[in-house]
Write a protein that holds these residues in place. Structure first.
Motif, PDB file in Angstrom:
ATOM      1  N   VAL A 102      -4.967  -3.043 -13.445  1.00 15.62           N
ATOM      2  CA  VAL A 102      -5.378  -4.451 -13.428  1.00 15.62           C
ATOM      3  C   VAL A 102      -4.307  -5.314 -12.767  1.00 15.62           C
ATOM      4  O   VAL A 102      -4.604  -6.179 -11.933  1.00 15.62           O
ATOM      5  CB  VAL A 102      -5.653  -4.946 -14.862  1.00 15.62           C
ATOM      6  N   LEU A 103      -3.051  -5.076 -13.123  1.00 17.11           N
ATOM      7  CA  LEU A 103      -1.955  -5.878 -12.592  1.00 17.11           C
ATOM      8  C   LEU A 103      -1.793  -5.687 -11.087  1.00 17.11           C
ATOM      9  O   LEU A 103      -1.673  -6.662 -10.328  1.00 17.11           O
ATOM     10  CB  LEU A 103      -0.652  -5.513 -13.306  1.00 17.11           C
ATOM     11  N   LEU A 104      -1.807  -4.446 -10.623  1.00 18.77           N
ATOM     12  CA  LEU A 104      -1.601  -4.174  -9.203  1.00 18.77           C
ATOM     13  C   LEU A 104      -2.751  -4.713  -8.355  1.00 18.77           C
ATOM     14  O   LEU A 104      -2.543  -5.178  -7.230  1.00 18.77           O
ATOM     15  CB  LEU A 104      -1.422  -2.673  -8.974  1.00 18.77           C
ATOM     16  N   ALA A 105      -3.968  -4.659  -8.893  1.00 23.36           N
ATOM     17  CA  ALA A 105      -5.114  -5.219  -8.166  1.00 23.36           C
ATOM     18  C   ALA A 105      -4.946  -6.722  -7.976  1.00 23.36           C
ATOM     19  O   ALA A 105      -5.300  -7.277  -6.929  1.00 23.36           O
ATOM     20  CB  ALA A 105      -6.409  -4.917  -8.914  1.00 23.36           C
ATOM     21  N   ALA A 106      -4.390  -7.390  -8.984  1.00 27.85           N
ATOM     22  CA  ALA A 106      -4.179  -8.838  -8.884  1.00 27.85           C
ATOM     23  C   ALA A 106      -3.041  -9.170  -7.923  1.00 27.85           C
ATOM     24  O   ALA A 106      -3.088 -10.182  -7.209  1.00 27.85           O
ATOM     25  CB  ALA A 106      -3.875  -9.412 -10.268  1.00 27.85           C
ATOM     26  N   LEU A 124      11.976   0.831  -8.266  1.00 24.50           N
ATOM     27  CA  LEU A 124      10.756   0.395  -7.586  1.00 24.50           C
ATOM     28  C   LEU A 124      10.988  -0.927  -6.859  1.00 24.50           C
ATOM     29  O   LEU A 124      10.613  -1.096  -5.697  1.00 24.50           O
ATOM     30  CB  LEU A 124       9.619   0.235  -8.599  1.00 24.50           C
ATOM     31  N   GLY A 125      11.609  -1.864  -7.554  1.00 22.74           N
ATOM     32  CA  GLY A 125      11.872  -3.163  -6.943  1.00 22.74           C
ATOM     33  C   GLY A 125      12.810  -3.068  -5.756  1.00 22.74           C
ATOM     34  O   GLY A 125      12.640  -3.767  -4.751  1.00 22.74           O
ATOM     35  N   THR A 126      13.800  -2.176  -5.854  1.00 24.77           N
ATOM     36  CA  THR A 126      14.787  -2.036  -4.788  1.00 24.77           C
ATOM     37  C   THR A 126      14.162  -1.527  -3.495  1.00 24.77           C
ATOM     38  O   THR A 126      14.435  -2.053  -2.410  1.00 24.77           O
ATOM     39  CB  THR A 126      15.914  -1.075  -5.223  1.00 24.77           C
ATOM     40  N   ASN A 151       0.822  -1.212   0.000  1.00 27.28           N
ATOM     41  CA  ASN A 151       0.000   0.000   0.000  1.00 27.28           C
ATOM     42  C   ASN A 151       0.855   1.261   0.000  1.00 27.28           C
ATOM     43  O   ASN A 151       0.527   2.258  -0.653  1.00 27.28           O
ATOM     44  CB  ASN A 151      -0.914   0.015   1.229  1.00 27.28           C
ATOM     45  N   THR A 152       1.959   1.216   0.746  1.00 27.27           N
ATOM     46  CA  THR A 152       2.847   2.375   0.823  1.00 27.27           C
ATOM     47  C   THR A 152       3.396   2.750  -0.548  1.00 27.27           C
ATOM     48  O   THR A 152       3.505   3.932  -0.890  1.00 27.27           O
ATOM     49  CB  THR A 152       4.013   2.085   1.783  1.00 27.27           C
ATOM     50  N   HIS A 153       3.723   1.746  -1.340  1.00 31.86           N
ATOM     51  CA  HIS A 153       4.341   1.995  -2.642  1.00 31.86           C
ATOM     52  C   HIS A 153       3.339   1.989  -3.798  1.00 31.86           C
ATOM     53  O   HIS A 153       3.731   2.221  -4.945  1.00 31.86           O
ATOM     54  CB  HIS A 153       5.435   0.956  -2.897  1.00 31.86           C
ATOM     55  N   SER A 170       1.650   2.881  -9.393  1.00 33.43           N
ATOM     56  CA  SER A 170       0.604   3.266 -10.349  1.00 33.43           C
ATOM     57  C   SER A 170       1.112   4.286 -11.354  1.00 33.43           C
ATOM     58  O   SER A 170       0.730   4.270 -12.529  1.00 33.43           O
ATOM     59  CB  SER A 170      -0.605   3.840  -9.602  1.00 33.43           C
ATOM     60  N   GLN A 171       2.001   5.167 -10.890  1.00 37.30           N
ATOM     61  CA  GLN A 171       2.488   6.248 -11.741  1.00 37.30           C
ATOM     62  C   GLN A 171       3.707   5.855 -12.573  1.00 37.30           C
ATOM     63  O   GLN A 171       3.874   6.345 -13.693  1.00 37.30           O
ATOM     64  CB  GLN A 171       2.849   7.464 -10.884  1.00 37.30           C
ATOM     65  N   SER A 172       4.557   4.978 -12.016  1.00 32.99           N
ATOM     66  CA  SER A 172       5.881   4.796 -12.608  1.00 32.99           C
ATOM     67  C   SER A 172       6.174   3.399 -13.143  1.00 32.99           C
ATOM     68  O   SER A 172       7.227   3.193 -13.759  1.00 32.99           O
ATOM     69  CB  SER A 172       6.957   5.155 -11.567  1.00 32.99           C
ATOM     70  N   LEU A 173       5.310   2.426 -12.906  1.00 29.87           N
ATOM     71  CA  LEU A 173       5.582   1.071 -13.383  1.00 29.87           C
ATOM     72  C   LEU A 173       5.651   1.059 -14.905  1.00 29.87           C
ATOM     73  O   LEU A 173       4.718   1.489 -15.584  1.00 29.87           O
ATOM     74  CB  LEU A 173       4.493   0.113 -12.903  1.00 29.87           C
ATOM     75  N   SER A 174       6.757   0.579 -15.436  1.00 33.06           N
ATOM     76  CA  SER A 174       6.930   0.542 -16.889  1.00 33.06           C
ATOM     77  C   SER A 174       6.774  -0.879 -17.418  1.00 33.06           C
ATOM     78  O   SER A 174       7.025  -1.849 -16.706  1.00 33.06           O
ATOM     79  CB  SER A 174       8.309   1.091 -17.275  1.00 33.06           C
ATOM     80  N   ASP A 175       6.337  -0.973 -18.665  1.00 32.69           N
ATOM     81  CA  ASP A 175       6.176  -2.248 -19.369  1.00 32.69           C
ATOM     82  C   ASP A 175       5.379  -3.266 -18.547  1.00 32.69           C
ATOM     83  O   ASP A 175       5.857  -4.373 -18.272  1.00 32.69           O
ATOM     84  CB  ASP A 175       7.550  -2.817 -19.719  1.00 32.69           C
ATOM     85  N   PRO A 176       4.159  -2.916 -18.133  1.00 34.56           N
ATOM     86  CA  PRO A 176       3.377  -3.815 -17.283  1.00 34.56           C
ATOM     87  C   PRO A 176       3.069  -5.166 -17.913  1.00 34.56           C
ATOM     88  O   PRO A 176       2.939  -6.161 -17.200  1.00 34.56           O
ATOM     89  CB  PRO A 176       2.095  -3.023 -17.002  1.00 34.56           C
ATOM     90  N   VAL A 177       2.971  -5.220 -19.240  1.00 31.40           N
ATOM     91  CA  VAL A 177       2.681  -6.499 -19.888  1.00 31.40           C
ATOM     92  C   VAL A 177       3.844  -7.469 -19.707  1.00 31.40           C
ATOM     93  O   VAL A 177       3.655  -8.638 -19.335  1.00 31.40           O
ATOM     94  CB  VAL A 177       2.369  -6.301 -21.385  1.00 31.40           C
TER      95      VAL A 177
END
Length: 260
Positions: free
Chosen positions: A173-177, A205-207, A126-128, A133-140
């Motif tokens: 969609v991805l983050l909800a899952a 983001l991952g770090t 939730n914190t991130h 939502s704003q910065s995640l790239s290439d979600p597919v």
């Protein structure tokens, strides 16, 4: 369209594990013990372990023959900090966990710990979430790898692909899952962070997610930076508790080897 499934309810759920409990959380505590498969017939012994007097428990027993009602009233007295509850640590998650362990209800105590870990993982996510939502790239591409790792299903992957080319909708969609996956298995948050670090645009983001995960779940594995005496003066991370240093120690993480 999928929506974020977390919110204020998750905050109150987390408060079960991070704050002193109050009578307002009675039903949450009852539900928590039920999810942890605590045998309600042992409510009397639990009350004693939590610091309630025998006389108090005898009154509860005399007022009702229903096990559920007795357990609920016992927990109500505990949450109101009756008798010697404060001397047993007060009305907190930790004192409840200690009471279960002292009763040899180890399975219930372990499940209680899993619930706490799940709440922590949800809080980290939730914190991130806003930044994701704003910065995640290439979600597919991220979704494809998450599906391979067992974090999301093929159906979710298809849903992410179907909303193309809208990247914000794909992320939603991805983050909800992912939050649903974490709710079922908290360690999938770490898998999510690891997958993010395999993509150049998502390494940061991952770090930060991995950092918060380690701080929450690996506090007992203190890490130090050690200078390796070779020509390039590279550094390695070693566990202070290790007897034999290894090039890649267990339970440590680095995004430096990530690739797109």
């Amino acid at each position: 369209m999928a929506t974020k499934t977390t919110g204020s309810s998750c905050f109150f759920y987390l408060s079960l594990f991070s704050s002193p409990l109050t009578i307002d959380q009675l039903i949450d505590v009852v539900d928590l013990l039920e999810r942890c498969a605590f045998p309600q017939t042992r409510w009397y012994e639990l009350g004693l372990k939590l610091g309630l007097h025998k006389n108090t428990l005898d009154v509860i027993k005399g007022d009702s023959d229903a096990t559920y009602e007795c357990l609920t009233e016992c927990l109500s007295k505990w949450l109101r900090r009756a008798d010697n509850v404060d001397s047993k640590g007060g009305a907190t998650f930790d004192s409840l966990s200690d009471a279960l362990k002292s009763m040899n209800e180890n399975a219930a105590a372990d499940k209680l710990d899993q619930e706490k870990r799940k709440a922590k993982a949800i809080d980290i996510f939730n914190t991130h979430h806003p930044l994701l939502s704003q910065s995640l790239s290439d979600p597919v591409s991220v979704a494809i790898m998450l599906q391979r790792e067992g974090v999301i299903t093929g159906q979710v992957l298809a849903s992410v692909v179907s909303v193309s080319p809208s990247v914000p909708n794909q992320c939603e969609v991805l983050l909800a899952a992912i939050i649903v996956a974490i709710q079922s298995k908290y360690s999938l948050l770490q898998t999510f962070a690891s997958v993010l670090c395999k993509f150049t645009g998502n390494v940061k983001l991952g770090t930060v997610i991995q950092r918060d995960y380690d701080q929450s779940f690996n506090d007992d594995k203190k890490l130090i930076k050690v200078v390796i005496p070779d020509d390039d003066m590279s550094t390695d991370t070693l566990s202070t508790g290790a007897t034999t240093p290894s090039p890649i120690p267990p339970n440590t993480f680095s995004c430096s080897d990530s690739h797109s």
